[in-house]
Design an enzyme around this catalytic site. Sequence first.
Site, PDB file in Angstrom:
ATOM      1  N   LYS A  64      28.526 -24.131  12.076  1.00 54.78           N
ATOM      2  CA  LYS A  64      28.535 -23.303  11.254  1.00 54.78           C
ATOM      3  C   LYS A  64      29.591 -24.775  10.271  1.00 54.78           C
ATOM      4  CE  LYS A  64      31.340 -20.036  12.633  1.00 54.78           C
ATOM      5  NZ  LYS A  64      30.732 -20.209  14.286  1.00 54.78           N
ATOM      6  N   THR A  65      30.296 -25.577  10.733  1.00 56.48           N
ATOM      7  CA  THR A  65      31.303 -26.146  10.275  1.00 56.48           C
ATOM      8  C   THR A  65      30.287 -27.304   9.184  1.00 56.48           C
ATOM      9  OG1 THR A  65      32.958 -25.655  11.494  1.00 56.48           O
ATOM     10  CG2 THR A  65      32.594 -27.588  10.019  1.00 56.48           C
ATOM     11  N   ASP A 109      37.490 -21.895   7.375  1.00 63.13           N
ATOM     12  CA  ASP A 109      36.755 -21.580   8.748  1.00 63.13           C
ATOM     13  C   ASP A 109      37.307 -20.209   9.500  1.00 63.13           C
ATOM     14  OD1 ASP A 109      35.576 -21.776  11.132  1.00 63.13           O
ATOM     15  OD2 ASP A 109      35.680 -23.561  11.738  1.00 63.13           O
ATOM     16  N   THR A 158      33.632 -15.879  13.227  1.00 58.44           N
ATOM     17  CA  THR A 158      32.721 -15.581  15.415  1.00 58.44           C
ATOM     18  C   THR A 158      33.113 -14.460  15.283  1.00 58.44           C
ATOM     19  OG1 THR A 158      35.170 -15.882  16.138  1.00 58.44           O
ATOM     20  CG2 THR A 158      33.692 -17.967  15.749  1.00 58.44           C
ATOM     21  N   ARG A 217      27.816 -27.517  21.004  1.00 60.41           N
ATOM     22  CA  ARG A 217      28.839 -28.809  21.145  1.00 60.41           C
ATOM     23  C   ARG A 217      29.300 -28.704  22.219  1.00 60.41           C
ATOM     24  NH1 ARG A 217      33.650 -25.486  18.365  1.00 60.41           N
ATOM     25  NH2 ARG A 217      33.194 -26.339  16.603  1.00 60.41           N
TER      26      ARG A 217
END
Length: 332
Positions: A64-65, A109, A158, A217
Amino acid sequence: MSENNIQGQKEERNWENLLRPGGFDEYIGQDLVKRSLGIILEAANKRKESIDHILFYGQAGLGKTTLAHIVAKETGGNLKITSGPAIEKTGDLAAILTNLEKGDILFIDEIHRLNRMIEEILYPAMENRSLNIVLGKGPSARTLSIELPPFSLIAATTRIDMLSGPLRSRFGGTFRLDYYSLSDIAEIIKRSAKILNVNIDSDAIKTIAEVSRFTPRTANRILKRARDLVQVKNEDTINKNCLKELFEVLEIDNLGLEYQDRRILSILKDQFGGGPAGIGAISSSLGEEKSVIESVYEPYLIKIGLIKRTPSGRALTDKGLEYAEKCSKNKK
Ligand code: ADE
């Protein structure tokens, strides 16, 4: 927080930045999201307007980032980054908004953790770029309205279920990031290994992909640890043998489950007869915050069919019970 911890977090972010794809051409996977974003960007560019406000949702570590960075780069705007928990007072958000410049992208975020009072300041800012500040209290209170420069909000969460309807409806584009396919994760590992300048054979790429929880990640984190191990052992290639040793020390099993995941399974089995058990009860047995269980551990355990959500709490599935039994036998 200790100095060491802060340093650790910085390093963690640094390597994420190093491996972060810099543009859509380098970004592997999430094809539909990329295509939709491409249309939004091109149309806004043709109209010489700033892009619509965008909301990304999906599990942690899915990009997302990264997408927010790429969108900012494509629009040529500055990316200003903050997060729901970091904005504690209405004044914090007012300061952020009044510091924006034309074309900036504001990235918030974990927007689901924004307090409702603060959230209400966002509505007019998103809708007609105005910041309304109430001065004073009681009958003499007045509202001061400040015009903001054209900016776009990109928010990430999330927990889309925790966003209020009014906030959700103010985004022009809402995109769900899904878990990656094994082949996309394998491509990402190959790309990262090149950037990290480490050799990895094709078996090892496949093995890391399989335990990556379909999450870039996690795949990149394991790759980094594997690189450390070959370095220490003076070997030159990450292969299956090296990974076998690595997974032993990191306590990662074939499904990509780590110690805490297996504890959740065993708590459900041994303390709650397989469940259902409330999230609060699991949280106190595990010694981990509810929100962490909900956003970090549980989604993957549900995805691979080991636990399920029921109206009265979380419960092991048949497959989950079988797995938990196998784990407790292996421990003995
Ligand atoms: N590194 C992390 N996520 C990635 C992605 N989606 N594509 C390429 N490299 C990545």
